[in-house]
Design an enzyme around this catalytic site. Structure first.
Site, PDB file in Angstrom:
ATOM      1  N   LYS A 113      63.924  27.459  14.043  1.00 16.51           N
ATOM      2  CA  LYS A 113      63.143  26.196  13.977  1.00 16.51           C
ATOM      3  C   LYS A 113      61.744  26.578  13.392  1.00 16.51           C
ATOM      4  O   LYS A 113      61.189  27.504  13.608  1.00 16.51           O
ATOM      5  CB  LYS A 113      62.868  25.881  15.303  1.00 16.51           C
ATOM      6  N   PRO A 163      74.274  19.413  24.606  1.00 12.38           N
ATOM      7  CA  PRO A 163      75.379  18.860  25.417  1.00 12.38           C
ATOM      8  C   PRO A 163      76.664  19.410  25.037  1.00 12.38           C
ATOM      9  O   PRO A 163      77.750  18.888  25.741  1.00 12.38           O
ATOM     10  CB  PRO A 163      75.206  17.209  25.242  1.00 12.38           C
ATOM     11  N   GLY A 164      76.858  20.244  24.129  1.00 17.38           N
ATOM     12  CA  GLY A 164      78.230  20.904  23.877  1.00 17.38           C
ATOM     13  C   GLY A 164      78.587  20.585  22.588  1.00 17.38           C
ATOM     14  O   GLY A 164      79.796  21.027  22.119  1.00 17.38           O
ATOM     15  N   GLY A 165      78.038  20.189  21.395  1.00 16.30           N
ATOM     16  CA  GLY A 165      78.368  19.968  20.064  1.00 16.30           C
ATOM     17  C   GLY A 165      78.949  21.246  19.433  1.00 16.30           C
ATOM     18  O   GLY A 165      80.080  21.112  19.068  1.00 16.30           O
ATOM     19  N   ASP A 194      71.322  27.373  18.619  1.00 17.89           N
ATOM     20  CA  ASP A 194      70.705  26.591  18.199  1.00 17.89           C
ATOM     21  C   ASP A 194      69.618  25.859  19.138  1.00 17.89           C
ATOM     22  O   ASP A 194      69.147  24.947  19.054  1.00 17.89           O
ATOM     23  CB  ASP A 194      71.691  25.271  17.964  1.00 17.89           C
TER      24      ASP A 194
END
Length: 340
Positions: free
Chosen positions: A297, A211-213, A267
């Protein structure tokens, strides 16, 4: 022989052991001292020697190092005053001038009636009575104290050789009023632990931004950001003229967008081999010397081999600056690289 105490993640301690023995072979004796703490004993290898190879090899699953100066057995360690006496007696005489940092933490079951906060305070009080200025970080020397089921481990080091200036490498970050997601902590920790110097201006691409972190963190460093994700972006970022939301996949974005970037971060939750392919594509849009930050990951299996193969793949286009499992990583390794 010199012994370095190392911290890792509990689940990945076998991976840390594998990496360390891969580097030093039969010369290395690796002992598990707690769920996420071990000891590496090497003939004629100082903490600096171990730290340098952990950074440059790189050894990805070791988070923190300190040179062992004493082990206080559990029966004695139940008495906090006894621990402080042992610590004072074990301090080397050639400590650098200036304040001394004290860092205490617990690995696994705690057999003592005190915790890390009380251990810090007890050591700090005893040291201050001896004329030391005691701080928690930012000092030229660090006294580490780790409580384990078998007693208290005492070590000495400095922030550089320790790999992280936090107790056991456990970086503590807290949510603020502007925090968008906890994923932000991973990028924040990489910036702090690696001393990552992002450019104060320029353009960044945040792949898998929703969401934009990470986009928010990049904006706090003065970068204009292309947030690339088919998903939604926090409305506060959409109102920022320095943020452009490309509602598409990374592949489609690079096929249609000719912007040259100073920084690319990634990410995305995908197979690490696909992540590396995406970063090789991104390299075509990075400026010379541009910075890349990517999380790999990890699934079950031979994670050491997976990480090493990914780093080899990234080296086709990038110089690897750092590769380490950070405190805010769960099943992943953070890689910082520079375009060749």
């Amino acid at each position: 022989m010199p012994t370095s105490i190392f911290s890792t993640s509990e689940e990945y301690l076998p991976a840390a052991r594998r990496e360390l023995t891969d580097v030093w072979g039969k010369r290395a004796a690796v002992e598990r001292l707690g769920p996420d703490v071990g000891a590496l004993t090497l003939p004629d290898a100082t903490l600096r020697d171990v730290s340098e190879l952990c950074r440059t090899r790189p050894v990805s699953f070791v988070k923190h190092l300190t040179a062992e100066i004493a082990r206080v057995p559990v029966d004695e360690a139940r008495d906090l005053d006894a621990v402080t006496r042992r610590a004072l007696a074990a301090l080397p005489e050639d400590l650098p001038s200036g304040p001394l940092a004290v860092q205490a933490w617990v690995s696994g079951q705690n057999p003592a009636e005190y915790g890390s906060a009380q251990l810090f305070r007890g050591l700090a009080d005893a040291l201050e009575k001896q004329g030391f200025e005691v701080v928690r970080s930012g000092a030229p020397a660090v006294l580490s104290a780790c409580i384990t089921r078998s007693g208290v481990l005492l070590g000495i080091g400095n922030p550089t050789d320790s790999l992280s200036d936090w107790p056991g490498g456990r970086v503590r970050l807290s949510r603020g009023p502007d925090t968008i997601s906890r994923a932000e902590f991973k990028l924040e920790e990489a910036i702090k632990v690696f001393g990552l110097g992002l450019p104060r201006s320029g353009v960044a691409a945040d792949l898998g931004a929703s969401p934009g972190g990470w986009t928010r963190i990049l904006r706090t460093h003065g970068l204009k950001v292309w947030a690339v994700d088919p998903g939604d972006i926090d409305p506060r970022l959409l109102a920022d003229p320095g943020v452009h939301h490309a509602r598409t996949t990374a592949g489609n974005f690079f096929a249609s967008n000719q912007t040259r970037f100073d920084v690319v971060v990634n990410d995305m939750k995908m197979d690490p081999r696909l992540t590396c392919d995406t970063m090789l594509t991104a390299a075509q849009r990075l400026r010379p010397g541009g910075t890349a930050v990517v999380t790999l990951k990890l699934a079950h299996g031979n994670v050491v081999e997976v990480v090493h193969k990914c780093l080899a793949r990234l080296r086709k286009k990038y110089e690897i600056l750092h590769a380490r499992q950070l405190h805010h990583n769960r099943h992943e390794v953070t890689v910082v690289a520079r375009l060749r």
